[in-house]
Design a protein around this motif. Structure first.
Motif, mmCIF file in Angstrom:
data_model
loop_
_atom_site.group_PDB
_atom_site.id
_atom_site.type_symbol
_atom_site.label_atom_id
_atom_site.label_comp_id
_atom_site.label_asym_id
_atom_site.label_seq_id
_atom_site.Cartn_x
_atom_site.Cartn_y
_atom_site.Cartn_z
ATOM 1 N N THR A 10 45.676 -5.131 9.592
ATOM 2 C CA THR A 10 46.085 -4.160 10.613
ATOM 3 C C THR A 10 45.990 -4.694 12.036
ATOM 4 O O THR A 10 46.564 -4.115 12.956
ATOM 5 N N ASP A 45 48.457 1.722 6.004
ATOM 6 C CA ASP A 45 49.579 2.348 6.721
ATOM 7 C C ASP A 45 49.083 3.304 7.805
ATOM 8 O O ASP A 45 49.619 3.329 8.912
ATOM 9 N N GLU A 46 48.053 4.099 7.490
ATOM 10 C CA GLU A 46 47.491 5.028 8.479
ATOM 11 C C GLU A 46 46.926 4.256 9.675
ATOM 12 O O GLU A 46 47.152 4.634 10.824
ATOM 13 N N LYS A 48 47.689 1.232 10.731
ATOM 14 C CA LYS A 48 48.783 0.629 11.491
ATOM 15 C C LYS A 48 49.496 1.683 12.341
ATOM 16 O O LYS A 48 49.892 1.416 13.479
#
Length: 131
Positions: A10, A45-46, A48
């Motif tokens: 990230t 994903d969260e 990022k």
């Protein structure tokens, strides 16, 4: 994926990831049998997503709100656009404030000789000794 791998994936530090979890910005990581955090692709994903919101100047709270909207299948684009427009207005106000500061400081700097003298209009202005 452990926290070091999540950090590498990230671009966030492990400390930042733990902070985001602690503050409820992102979902807490699962714990393995040995108690270590394990991160799924959803977590990555969260993280990022929040990193991208922060890079655009959104606060953590605003990023959290946008993440919630992103995860809400019933959200509307109008809701998201409204938040983005509010942020643009904040940016505009910040730019105006910075331009006003620059405009106030430039004339004072131009008055300063910038030499070996102890006379300094910048210090005088900041001290309230000069008008």
């Amino acid at each position: 994926m452990n926290i070091s791998q999540a950090a590498a994936a990230t671009g966030l530090s492990a400390k930042t990831i733990r902070y985001y979890e602690q503050q409820g910005i992102v979902a807490p990581a699962e714990r393995s049998d040995n108690g270590y955090r394990t991160y799924s692709p959803v977590h990555i994903d969260e993280l990022k997503f929040i990193k991208r919101t922060r890079s655009l100047g959104f606060s953590l709270e605003e990023g959290r709100d946008l993440l919630r909207l992103a995860q809400d299948p019933n959200r509307t684009s109008a809701q998201v656009k409204s938040k983005a427009l509010e942020h643009i207005q904040q940016i505009t106000e910040q730019i105006e404030a910075l331009e006003a500061m620059r405009a106030a400081l430039l004339p004072i700097v131009e008055q300063c000789q910038g030499d070996e003298s102890t006379d300094c209009p910048i210090i005088d202005q900041l001290s309230g000794r000069s008008q």
